[in-house]
Every structure is written in C-alpha cells, then in structure tokens.
Design a protein around this motif. Sequence first.
Motif, PDB file in Angstrom:
ATOM      1  N   SER A 102      53.444  45.823  43.869  1.00 13.22           N
ATOM      2  CA  SER A 102      52.286  45.991  43.002  1.00 13.22           C
ATOM      3  C   SER A 102      51.396  47.087  43.549  1.00 13.22           C
ATOM      4  N   ARG A 230      53.480  39.139  35.093  1.00 16.62           N
ATOM      5  CA  ARG A 230      52.706  40.116  35.860  1.00 16.62           C
ATOM      6  C   ARG A 230      51.921  39.411  36.950  1.00 16.62           C
ATOM      7  N   GLU A 234      46.954  42.076  37.932  1.00 17.93           N
ATOM      8  CA  GLU A 234      47.379  43.124  37.012  1.00 17.93           C
ATOM      9  C   GLU A 234      47.092  42.775  35.549  1.00 17.93           C
TER      10      GLU A 234
END
Length: 297
Positions: A102, A230, A234
């Motif tokens: 990420s 996700r 995010e």
Amino acid sequence: MDPVDAFAALSDPIRVETIRVLASEFRTSPDDPVLAFSTLRRRVGVDDPGQFLYHLKRLLGTFVEKTDAGYRLTEAGHAAVAAMVAGTYTRDVTLGPTPLDSDCPLCAADVVARYAEGVLSVTCRRDHPLFVWSLPPNAAADAELTELVDVARLHLSHVVELLLAGSCPSCWSAATTRIEGLGDETASLRFTATCDTCGARVVGPVGFAVLGHAAVDAFYHRHGTAPRDRWLWELSFVHPHAAVELTDVAARGDETERGDGLARVELTVELADETLVVSLDETAHVVSTRIESSRPN
C-alpha cells in the motif's frame, strides 16, 4: 462483589488453576461442565482437601458456582479465563515493522505495520498515522501482520456497530456516539464514541460511522468490488484527511443545515462515474443516502 475483592479472589495460583481446569472441562464437556470436589481438587493438583476448600470458597459466588453435582464456571469465570488466554494482562508479543502492499494516501510513501504492547499501528515511512487499534497479544501470537490488520479492521467494524447501537463493547453499559467539531469552523470533524461507565473511547474519521453500512456495501458491489478489497486507509470515506483537511479530499465532511436546525454531515464515496452521498446526524447515525451520477445527459 466489590471489584477489589473480585480481583483479590484471583490472586493465588491455586485459584487461577481452578478456573482454568473448570474452563477445560467446559471445552471437553459443554453439555455437563461440572466437576465434583474431589475430581476438581485432584486436577488442580492440591493434596490437602482443607486447603483446597479454602481457596474454592474464595471463588464461589463470582467465578465459580456450586451445584448439586459439583462445581462449574460462572459467566464471570469464563470472562476471566478468556482474558488469561488472550494474554491481555500476561503476555507481550512484538511484530514488525512489516511493509504492506500500500502507498500512503497522504504522501505516497510506503506503508508499514507494527504490533507492540497490545497495539497495532499502521503508518507510512514518513510517520503519517493511518490506522491504530488495540488487540490482545493472543490475536498476534501466530499471525502475520497482514492478517492482524484484517482482524483489527473486522474488530473495529463490530465495535462501531455496537457503539452506534448504544452499547459499550467493553462493559456493556450505555455508550454515546457523536461527530465532534460541528459548529466550529476551526475544528476537524471526528467520529467519537464514549462510555461514561468504564471510560472506553473510540475516536477516528467520520467514515468509521459507515463501516459496514448496507448502503455503502451495496454501492461498492454495484461497481463490482467491496470495501474489504482495499486497505482501510485507502477507502475514500475513511481517508486519513477526511476529518482534518475537509476541502482537500473526496470523502469530505461538509456541515449542512436542514429545516429542523439539526446539523448534518455528508460523506461522499466516489466510484467510476457515480457518487454515493451519505448524510449523518450529529450522533453519527445515517439519516439518508443518495446516488449521484456524473454521466453526461
């Protein structure tokens, strides 16, 4: 029983082992988790019946219940054993730092996760805090940090759901939720939940209030995805800046007014050419949702 007396009742190794043994009996014989005095004493490992009876009496009424057939754990006894197994008061597990797949939504730096002293923390390499949550050491004992982040997120969703229903997940007393910062142009909007009984407190982005909400889940599924696909930080509606820089993010909290004079906060979730607008009142409860399209007519 007074809390001081209750904790004092577990201050001896014999008493701790007694509730451990009774918990073990419950796991192996859930339909009849009762042990006779002599059997319980033998399994605990105490030779002197008088000594064992003294310690057993200290547990009766709070952690242990006496029946015609013998002894078994009370609900408080099960809770005490669960705390021991979880390692809440006795274990120390440290994991990480471990990089996650990420990028920081604030600066695009790499994201890392750590677990220490009962706290999972996710930050970027530039130390922007993205997600912080408490979990007992047993949750981390045999887990990878990526798994632990998923567990923490699931726990957060359950906790927020309980809080919005008016119950404290720690002590089950009444809890209150609200959006802080309404009416103050200089304040950041935050989701806040508190319990006046035990002092439990959860603070985070306004988007915490709609984690798991049916309208949000349905909107994601409408676009062939799901929020769980996700990382938490995010998701646009729980963007770390959603409650800090309200004008700089897509999922912003905009204070509005209705005819009834009650403040409303609108969260926006944008996917493809559609926007889901979720309106919350000052207690952080959803009052309405609508979908807006940016497709040309």
